[in-house]
Enzyme design. Structure first.
Site, mmCIF file in Angstrom:
data_model
loop_
_atom_site.group_PDB
_atom_site.id
_atom_site.type_symbol
_atom_site.label_atom_id
_atom_site.label_comp_id
_atom_site.label_asym_id
_atom_site.label_seq_id
_atom_site.Cartn_x
_atom_site.Cartn_y
_atom_site.Cartn_z
ATOM 1 N N ASP A 236 42.682 41.202 32.462
ATOM 2 C CA ASP A 236 44.199 40.963 32.806
ATOM 3 C C ASP A 236 44.595 40.232 31.041
ATOM 4 O OD1 ASP A 236 46.809 40.548 33.492
ATOM 5 O OD2 ASP A 236 45.870 39.919 35.344
HETATM 6 C C1 BGC Z 1 49.432 40.717 35.343
HETATM 7 C C2 BGC Z 1 48.728 42.134 35.572
HETATM 8 C C3 BGC Z 1 49.686 43.126 34.574
HETATM 9 C C4 BGC Z 1 49.427 42.249 33.300
HETATM 10 C C5 BGC Z 1 50.430 43.447 32.171
HETATM 11 C C6 BGC Z 1 49.448 40.116 33.936
HETATM 12 O O1 BGC Z 1 50.173 39.082 33.915
HETATM 13 O O2 BGC Z 1 48.698 39.813 36.328
HETATM 14 O O3 BGC Z 1 48.917 42.540 36.793
HETATM 15 O O4 BGC Z 1 49.250 44.248 34.710
HETATM 16 O O5 BGC Z 1 50.043 41.014 33.365
HETATM 17 O O6 BGC Z 1 51.825 43.234 32.304
#
Ligand code: BGC
Length: 711
Positions: A236
Site C-alpha cells: 500500500d
Molecule cells: C489506500 C489504497 C490505495 C492507495 C493508492 C492508499 O491510501 O489504502 O487502497 O489503493 O492509497 O491511492
C-alpha cells in the site's frame, strides 16, 4: 508466446540489466508508476485506483490532480452494492467494465477490489469492501477479478490482511488467531489467488505485531507457498518501513505517497543493501522476474495488447443493471411499494441524500464520474411530465457550515461583545434555517400523494482514513424521520450508506424501508425503476443491520478500535454468526431482502458426487408464486454439530435466479471438502466427519428447508 519462451526472454532481459535498473523496477518512480528500463524497451508499470472506476489523473511527482476534462469515467457501484446483488455474473460484468476502462486510460494495474471483511459497522471503508461474510466476498471478488483481467489489466486485491478499520490504520496491530484468519479474513484473498489475480497489495497495518509488508509468513509462506501465488506483491502507498525485512519477506514493489522516489526503502537503500551483501542479488532477481512475468501476462511487450475504452454506452448499461439489483427492500408491510406512477400526481422527495452526488468522495475510491444521476433526478426523469415532484432537504448537511467565531485573548470588552453578538446572530440564523427546512418537509409529507425520504450517509462520514464515531444517522435525520413518519406513516424510507446505520429510533413506525448503497452513476435511475415497479427489487443484505452498535460481536466480545493493538477476541463471531450464536436478534439479518413477488422452495435433495464422501450436490426447486416476474437469491447455510468456538451456521453457497410468475427452476449447489473442514493450528485444514444440517432459504434467518448429511 509460449511460457518457456517467456521465461527465456525474462532471463535474457534480466542478464542485461544493471543493479540500478533492476531496483528501479521495484519502487515507485512516480506516484502511480515504477521506473522502466527504456534502453531495453521495458516500460514502467502504471497503477491507478480504484474499485469504483478509474481514478482521475495525478501529476507524476506531486499529489495533485492533473485537471482538465478528459479523464471522466464510468462510475461503478461500490463493492458493497455488488455484494448486495448476490450475482456473480454481474460482478464479473462490472469487473470487465473496470478492466476495459483502466486499459482505455492506459493503466496496467487497477487497485481493486478491496476484500477486507466488514468487521465493525464503523469502518470508514466498509463501502469499498463486499461483506461481513467470507464466502460472499470470495465468490464475488473472484468473478470481479476475472472480469477485470480479461482486458490485459491486472487486478490488485487489497489490503492483505486484516485491515478492518481506518483508526490508526498505518500502525495498529490486528491481533488475530490463526483459525479466525484462515476461516474469516483470508478466504477472499485465497479465492482471489485461485481466480488468477495478478497482483496483491499488502495492508498498512501490522498483523500480530509485524507490518504486513514485512511479513515473510504472510507473503512468502502463505500467499506464495501455500496458495501458489506467482504474481506481484505491491505495498500500500507508504506501508513499507524498512528495506531488509520487506525485501526478504517477498514484497516486490514499494509504493508511497511522497516524491523522494530515490529515497524509498526499495530505491537507494536497496541498492546499498545488495552491494553490501545484506540482501542477495538473487532475491532482487526474483522480484524483477515476477514483475517482468506480469508485464508479459499483460501483453505489455506485444503489439496486440487490448486497447480497452472508457465511457462506452454498454458500460453505463452494465452499471445500471448492477445498481438495480443492489437495492434491498427491507420492509414493505403495507405494500406501499411499488408506487403507481399513473395514480400519483404530487411527490415530495425529502432528505440529504436525495440530490447528492457521491462519486467524488471517499479518497482513493473517488471517481471523476462522466455523470451521476441522483435519486431526485432519477425520480423526476421517471415521472417526466406526469407528476409534480418537489424536493425538501429537511435538514442541514455539511454544505451549510456554521461560521466559527474566535475571540482574541487580547480583545477589549467592546470587541468581545461585538463578536459574541455576531456568533449569537449566526447561531440563530442557522437554527432558523434548520427549523424552516424541517417544517417545510413536514408540511409536504402531509400533503403529497407520495412521500419518499432519501437519507443515509455520504463520504463525509464514510471515507478512507477515519472511521465513523457511531452508527447514528448524521444531520439529525432521526429526529426528522420520527416527525415525518408521525404525520405520514406511508413514507417510503430509503437509506443510502455503505455500512449499517442505527435505524432503531424510527424503524417501528416505518412500514416501507429500503437499503441502498453507493451504487454508481445510475444509482438514481435504478432507484426510480425499483420505486415505480419497472424493476422488482432483488438485493439482499451483504451485512447484518444490528439494532445498535452494542449488538455487534466486535463490541460485545472483541475490541475496537483498540490502541497500538486491536484484539480480535470475538474470533469468528463477526456479523450474523454472533447474532445466531449469542441469541441477539438483528434488526435485519444478513441475506435479507424482499421482493414485490413471492417465492417458494420445494423438493430439496442431495447426492454424492462421483462416490466421494466429501463432495455433494444439493438441489432445490424454486417457484415464483406471485404475479410479477422477479429474482431471488437462494442461500445455502451449513450447520456442523455444535461446538463452542464455531458459528452455528455459515453461508456456503448462493444462486440467483430469475423467474416469471408461476415459473419453477431447479438450482444446484456444490459442496466440497473445504465446506466440511475446520482450520486447526497444528494440522491445517482438517475434514470433520459427522452430521451436518444443510439449510436453504432467502436470508440467514429465513431458512425453511433443512436436511441432514452424515459424512
Ligand atoms: C489506500 C489504497 C490505495 C492507495 C493508492 C492508499 O491510501 O489504502 O487502497 O489503493 O492509497 O491511492
Amino acid at each position: 508466446m509460449q511460457y518457456n519462451e517467456i521465461d527465456e526472454k525474462i532471463e535474457e532481459l534480466l542478464s542485461m540489466m544493471t543493479l540500478e535498473e533492476k531496483v528501479g523496477m521495484c519502487h515507485g518512480n512516480g506516484l502511480f508508476r515504477t521506473g522502466g528500463v527504456p534502453r531495453l524497451g521495458i516500460p514502467p508499470l502504471v497503477f491507478s485506483d480504484g474499485p469504483m472506476g478509474v481514478r482521475n489523473e495525478f501529476a507524476d511527482d506531486h499529489w495533485e490532480t492533473v485537471g482538465g476534462n478528459w479523464d471522466f469515467v464510468t462510475y461503478l457501484p461500490s463493492c458493497t452494492a455488488l455484494a448486495a446483488t448476490f450475482n456473480r455474473t454481474l460482478a464479473e460484468r462490472v469487473g470487465e467494465v473496470l478492466g476495459c476502462e483502466a486499459r482505455g486510460r492506459g493503466k496496467d494495474v487497477i487497485l481493486a477490489p478491496g476484500v477486507n471483511i466488514i468487521r465493525t459497522p464503523l469502518c470508514g471503508r466498509n463501502y469499498e469492501y463486499f461483506s461481513e461474510d467470507p464466502v460472499l466476498t470470495a465468490e464475488l471478488a473472484s468473478a470481479f477479478i476475472k472480469g477485470v483481467q480479461r482486458f490485459d489489466v491486472a487486478a490488485c486485491v487489497k489490503h492483505f490482511a486484516a485491515n478492518n478499520q481506518e483508526t490508526e490504520r498505518l500502525s495498529v496491530s490486528a491481533e488475530v488467531d490463526e483459525r479466525t484468519l484462515r476461516e474469516l479474513y483470508f478466504p477472499a484473498f485465497e479465492a482471489a489467488v485461485k481466480a488468477g489475480v495478478f497482483t496483491v497489495m499488502t495492508a498498512y497495518n501490522r498483523l500480530n505485531g509485524t507490518f504486513c509488508s514485512h511479513s515473510h509468513k504472510l507473503i512468502t509462506e502463505i500467499l506464495r507457498n501455500e496458495w501458489g501465488f506467482d504474481g506481484v506483491v505491491v505495498s500500500d502507498w507508504g506501508a513499507v518501513h524498512d528495506t531488509e525485512a520487506p525485501a526478504k519477506a517477498g514484497l516486490d514493489i514499494e509504493m508511497n505517497v511522497t516524491s523522494d522516489f530515490d529515497d524509498y526503502f526499495f530505491a537507494k537503500p536497496l541498492i546499498n543493501a545488495v552491494q553490501k551483501g545484506k540482501i542477495s542479488e538473487s532475491i532482487l532477481n526474483e522480484k524483477v522476474r515476477r514483475i517482468l512475468k506480469l508485464m508479459f501476462r499483460l501483453n505489455m511487450f506485444s503489439k496486440d495488447r487490448k486497447r480497452g475504452g472508457f465511457n462506452l454506452p454498454q458500460h453505463q448499461q452494465t452499471v445500471l443493471d448492477a445498481a438495480k439489483e443492489s437495492f434491498v427492500l427491507l420492509k414493505n408491510d403495507r405494500e406501499v411499494l411499488p408506487l403507481n406512477a399513473d395514480k400519483i400526481k404530487t411527490v415530495a422527495v425529502i432528505g440529504n441524500n436525495a440530490d447528492k452526488k457521491h462519486s467524488t468522495g471517499g479518497d482513493s475510491a473517488a471517481v471523476k464520474a462522466l455523470y451521476e444521476v441522483t435519486p431526485l433526478s432519477g425520480i423526476v426523469m421517471r415521472l417526466a411530465g406526469g407528476a409534480k415532484v418537489s424536493y425538501y432537504p429537511g435538514c442541514l448537511d455539511e454544505t451549510y457550515s456554521k461560521h466559527e467565531f474566535h475571540i482574541p485573548s487580547n480583545a477589549d470588552e467592546k470587541t468581545r461583545a461585538e463578536i459574541e453578538e455576531k456568533a449569537r446572530a449566526a447561531n440563530e440564523e442557522y437554527r432558523n434555517i434548520e427549523l424552516r427546512l424541517t417544517e417545510e418537509a413536514i408540511q409536504a409529507a402531509q400533503t403529497a400523494d407520495a412521500v419518499i425520504f432519501i437519507g443515509g450517509t455520504g463520504h463525509e462520514q464514510e471515507s478512507e482514513g477515519r472511521d465513523r464515531p457511531d452508527m447514528t444517522l448524521p444531520y439529525k435525520q432521526d429526529k426528522l424521520l420520527e416527525r415525518i413518519l408521525a404525520v405520514n406513516p406511508n413514507t417510503v424510507v430509503i437509506i443510502i450508506s455503505g455500512s449499517p446505520v442505527d435505524m432503531s429510533p424510527w424503524i417501528d413506525n416505518a412500514h416501507t424501508v429500503m437499503q441502498g448503497f453507493f451504487s454508481g452513476m445510475h444509482s438514481g435511475t435504478a432507484l426510480a425503476e425499483v420505486l415505480f415497479g419497472d424493476y422488482n427489487p432483488s438485493g439482499h443484505l451483504p451485512f447484518t443491520i444490528p439494532l445498535n452498535e452494542e449488538d455487534t460481536g466486535v463490541k460485545a466480545l472483541g475490541e475496537y478500535p483498540g490502541g497500538e493493538k486491536v484484539c480480535y477476541t470475538e474470533g469468528l463471531f463477526v456479523g450474523y454468526p454472533y447474532h445466531d450464536a449469542f441469541n441477539v436478534p438483528p434488526l435485519f439479518p444478513f441475506g435479507h431482502g424482499l421482493s414485490y413477488t413471492t417465492f417458494s422452495l420445494t423438493k430439496a435433495a442431495y447426492r454424492q458426487i462421483s462416490g466421494s464422501c466429501k463432495d455433494y450436490e444439493i438441489s432445490v426447486d424454486i417457484t415464483n408464486t406471485g404475479n410479477r416476474s422477479g429474482a431471488q437469491s437462494v442461500q445455502l447455510y451449513v450447520e456442523p454439530e455444535k461446538k463452542e468456538a464455531s458459528p452455528i451456521r455459515t453461508l456456503k453457497g448462493f444462486q440467483k435466479v430469475y423467474l416469471n410468475p408461476g415459473e419453477t427452476k431447479t438450482i444446484t449447489f456444490k459442496l466440497d471438502e473445504r465446506t466440511f473442514s475446520e482450520f486447526c493450528i497444528n494440522s491445517g485444514w482438517v475434514f470433520n466427519p459427522g452430521n451436518y444440517t444443510i439449510k436453504i432459504g432467502t436470508s440467514s434467518r429465513d431458512l425453511p428447508i433443512a436436511m441432514t448429511l452424515t459424512l
